[in-house]
Design an enzyme around this catalytic site. Structure first.
Site, PDB file in Angstrom:
ATOM      1  N   ASP A  53      -3.121 -10.380   7.318  1.00 22.81           N
ATOM      2  CA  ASP A  53      -2.794  -9.604   6.120  1.00 22.81           C
ATOM      3  C   ASP A  53      -1.845  -8.515   6.621  1.00 22.81           C
ATOM      4  O   ASP A  53      -2.145  -7.333   6.580  1.00 22.81           O
ATOM      5  CB  ASP A  53      -4.084  -9.028   5.510  1.00 22.81           C
ATOM      6  CG  ASP A  53      -3.847  -8.439   4.116  1.00 22.81           C
ATOM      7  OD1 ASP A  53      -2.693  -8.503   3.641  1.00 22.81           O
ATOM      8  OD2 ASP A  53      -4.807  -7.903   3.519  1.00 22.81           O
TER       9      ASP A  53
ATOM     10  N   ARG B 200       0.786  -1.228   0.000  1.00 21.44           N
ATOM     11  CA  ARG B 200       0.000   0.000   0.000  1.00 21.44           C
ATOM     12  C   ARG B 200       0.824   1.287   0.000  1.00 21.44           C
ATOM     13  O   ARG B 200       1.894   1.349   0.617  1.00 21.44           O
ATOM     14  CB  ARG B 200      -0.924   0.002   1.229  1.00 21.44           C
ATOM     15  CG  ARG B 200      -2.069  -0.988   1.055  1.00 21.44           C
ATOM     16  CD  ARG B 200      -2.555  -1.528   2.377  1.00 21.44           C
ATOM     17  NE  ARG B 200      -3.654  -2.447   2.187  1.00 21.44           N
ATOM     18  CZ  ARG B 200      -3.502  -3.747   1.874  1.00 21.44           C
ATOM     19  NH1 ARG B 200      -2.310  -4.266   1.715  1.00 21.44           N
ATOM     20  NH2 ARG B 200      -4.555  -4.515   1.714  1.00 21.44           N
TER      21      ARG B 200
ATOM     22  N   HIS C  79      -0.316  -2.420  -4.743  1.00 16.18           N
ATOM     23  CA  HIS C  79       0.555  -3.121  -5.696  1.00 16.18           C
ATOM     24  C   HIS C  79       0.900  -2.254  -6.915  1.00 16.18           C
ATOM     25  O   HIS C  79       0.829  -2.701  -8.066  1.00 16.18           O
ATOM     26  CB  HIS C  79      -0.101  -4.440  -6.123  1.00 16.18           C
ATOM     27  CG  HIS C  79      -0.351  -5.383  -4.971  1.00 16.18           C
ATOM     28  ND1 HIS C  79       0.480  -5.428  -3.876  1.00 16.18           N
ATOM     29  CD2 HIS C  79      -1.332  -6.292  -4.735  1.00 16.18           C
ATOM     30  CE1 HIS C  79       0.014  -6.344  -3.026  1.00 16.18           C
ATOM     31  NE2 HIS C  79      -1.077  -6.876  -3.510  1.00 16.18           N
TER      32      HIS C  79
ATOM     33  N   GLU D  19       4.891 -12.738   1.058  1.00 14.92           N
ATOM     34  CA  GLU D  19       5.372 -11.733   0.094  1.00 14.92           C
ATOM     35  C   GLU D  19       6.540 -10.971   0.719  1.00 14.92           C
ATOM     36  O   GLU D  19       6.338 -10.118   1.580  1.00 14.92           O
ATOM     37  CB  GLU D  19       4.245 -10.763  -0.252  1.00 14.92           C
ATOM     38  CG  GLU D  19       2.999 -11.418  -0.792  1.00 14.92           C
ATOM     39  CD  GLU D  19       1.739 -10.577  -0.535  1.00 14.92           C
ATOM     40  OE1 GLU D  19       1.696  -9.401  -0.929  1.00 14.92           O
ATOM     41  OE2 GLU D  19       0.795 -11.093   0.078  1.00 14.92           O
TER      42      GLU D  19
ATOM     43  N   HIS E  25       3.535 -12.559  -5.841  1.00 14.63           N
ATOM     44  CA  HIS E  25       2.295 -12.775  -5.102  1.00 14.63           C
ATOM     45  C   HIS E  25       1.765 -14.202  -5.244  1.00 14.63           C
ATOM     46  O   HIS E  25       0.565 -14.410  -5.442  1.00 14.63           O
ATOM     47  CB  HIS E  25       1.252 -11.754  -5.566  1.00 14.63           C
ATOM     48  CG  HIS E  25       0.286 -11.364  -4.503  1.00 14.63           C
ATOM     49  ND1 HIS E  25      -0.427 -12.287  -3.772  1.00 14.63           N
ATOM     50  CD2 HIS E  25      -0.082 -10.154  -4.032  1.00 14.63           C
ATOM     51  CE1 HIS E  25      -1.189 -11.645  -2.911  1.00 14.63           C
ATOM     52  NE2 HIS E  25      -0.997 -10.354  -3.042  1.00 14.63           N
TER      53      HIS E  25
HETATM   54  C1  BGC Z   1      -2.721  -7.569   0.255  1.00 18.21           C
HETATM   55  C2  BGC Z   1      -4.170  -7.968   0.429  1.00 18.21           C
HETATM   56  C3  BGC Z   1      -4.788  -8.092  -0.940  1.00 18.21           C
HETATM   57  C4  BGC Z   1      -3.993  -9.105  -1.740  1.00 18.21           C
HETATM   58  C5  BGC Z   1      -4.478  -9.272  -3.158  1.00 18.21           C
HETATM   59  C6  BGC Z   1      -2.035  -8.654  -0.485  1.00 18.21           C
HETATM   60  O1  BGC Z   1      -0.676  -8.322  -0.668  1.00 18.21           O
HETATM   61  O2  BGC Z   1      -2.079  -7.291   1.469  1.00 18.21           O
HETATM   62  O3  BGC Z   1      -4.876  -7.006   1.191  1.00 18.21           O
HETATM   63  O4  BGC Z   1      -6.140  -8.473  -0.860  1.00 18.21           O
HETATM   64  O5  BGC Z   1      -2.639  -8.748  -1.773  1.00 18.21           O
HETATM   65  O6  BGC Z   1      -4.410  -8.105  -3.858  1.00 18.21           O
END
Ligand code: BGC
Length: 349
Positions: free
Chosen positions: A250, A82, A107, A314, A177
């Site tokens: 998360d 973010r 992302h 990640e 991811h």
């Molecule tokens: C985020 C999640 C998101 C996911 C898919 C993760 O890296 O932290 O909040 O839903 O990616 O986009």
């Protein structure tokens, strides 16, 4: 080791996507695709020697383009996770990035994940993908090239190397991811799988937007303590504000390591399949995401996945670090290449 290329599918409006399959002497293989320099599959043996795919992927290439389906296996750039209020300042200049989720950037706006990468080089055991993003595309400064090299070997180890070069000072925070399930994609919940993370601290978030408060908090006595191996879902239903904001895990973990050099920082293991995965990285942070927002997703082979049927590890700089004085900012100087590595090593335990 051997490599084979095949056509995967046509992407609506974007061209053809190819898959590069790298097979080792035991028949284990990984499939890497030109879309988002992504991991389509990782096929490794279980304790009975039976090969299974331990990452979620899609049979229809167009499904990968839907951000609501979770960036499955895709590389994320320029900036993973973010960016608060979709803006940041560097040397007195404000930059505005895409508001592709709520009021923030997720992302990097998705550009690196949802486009086709060029193949720069291949060998029997590796492939190098490349993506170029011009100065100020999506609000990020610098003519920016990212190369991602995947290498697979006879001991079932997948190495990912990210190389970044920009002609202006800029930010870079790449990751991959992949959604793992060590019993096989589409085999149900992954929450019984055992996880250990070498992290005494994590970065709590403000609210359900999952943007860190800036605090580096101790995991002691919280569900975020993975220093001793435990089933991933053991504490996930505990009454805890942080877990309710994320609908599960998360969150970014502050890894107990030095910046320089690769170190093993996490291990996941399935008592059912016997498959163990070590995560080795030079990154300082890692997001544990327990696939809280996947719902009824049809993955390869037709199985339907729901929340918690996989997990992501990640490796990255901390989320929103470019706006957070308390966190290390992932800056890349003009003309100075930057690289980072993460290794997923599979074995039987
Ligand atoms: C985020 C999640 C998101 C996911 C898919 C993760 O890296 O932290 O909040 O839903 O990616 O986009």
């Amino acid at each position: 080791m051997s490599i084979e290329k095949r056509f995967f599918g046509k992407l609506d409006g974007k061209g053809d996507v190819d898959i590069y399959k790298i097979t080792n002497k035991n028949g284990a293989f990984v499939e890497l695709m030109t879309l988002g320099a992504g991991i389509h599959s990782i096929n490794v043996p279980d304790r009975n020697g039976k090969l299974g795919d331990v990452v979620l992927g899609f049979d229809d290439v167009n499904n990968y383009l839907n951000p609501d389906l979770g960036y499955q296996g895709l590389v994320v750039g320029r900036y993973a996770n973010r960016i608060r209020d979709a803006k940041f300042s560097m040397d007195g200049v404000e930059y505005n990035t895409p508001k592709n989720q709520g009021t923030w950037t997720l992302h990097g706006g998705g550009r690196f994940s949802f486009n086709i990468w060029e193949v720069k080089e291949t060998g029997n055991d590796f492939v190098v993908f490349s993506f170029f993003s011009p100065d100020m595309q999506d609000g990020f400064p610098g003519n920016f090239t990212m190369n991602v090299k995947y290498t697979f070997d006879d001991s079932n180890t997948l190495k990912i190397e990210y190389f970044v070069l920009s002609d202006k000072k800029t930010v870079a925070n790449p990751t991959n991811h992949a959604y793992f399930n060590l019993n096989g994609a589409g085999s149900g919940s992954a929450m019984e799988q055992i996880l250990q993370i070498r992290a005494s601290h994590y970065t709590p978030v403000i609210d359900a937007k999952s943007i860190p408060t800036g605090e580096i908090a101790s995991v002691d006595g919280t569900p975020f303590d993975f220093r001793e191996a435990k089933p991933m879902g053991r504490d996930i239903e505990q009454a805890n504000d942080q877990l309710s904001y994320g609908h599960g895990y998360d969150h970014n973990f502050v890894l107990d390591k030095e910046r320089a050099g690769l170190e093993k920082i996490a291990t996941a293991y399935s008592t059912k399949s016997g498959i163990k995965m070590d995560v080795i990285t030079d990154c300082i942070g890692m997001q544990l995401y327990t696939a809280n927002f996947i719902q009824g997703q049809k993955v390869q082979g037709g199985a339907v996945c729901k929340e918690r049927d996989a997990f992501c590890l990640e490796t990255q700089y901390f989320p929103n670090s470019i706006n957070e004085p308390n966190f290390t900012t992932p800056l890349t100087e003009a003309g100075k290449s930057y690289d980072t590595k993460t290794v997923y090593a599979f074995s039987i335990a």
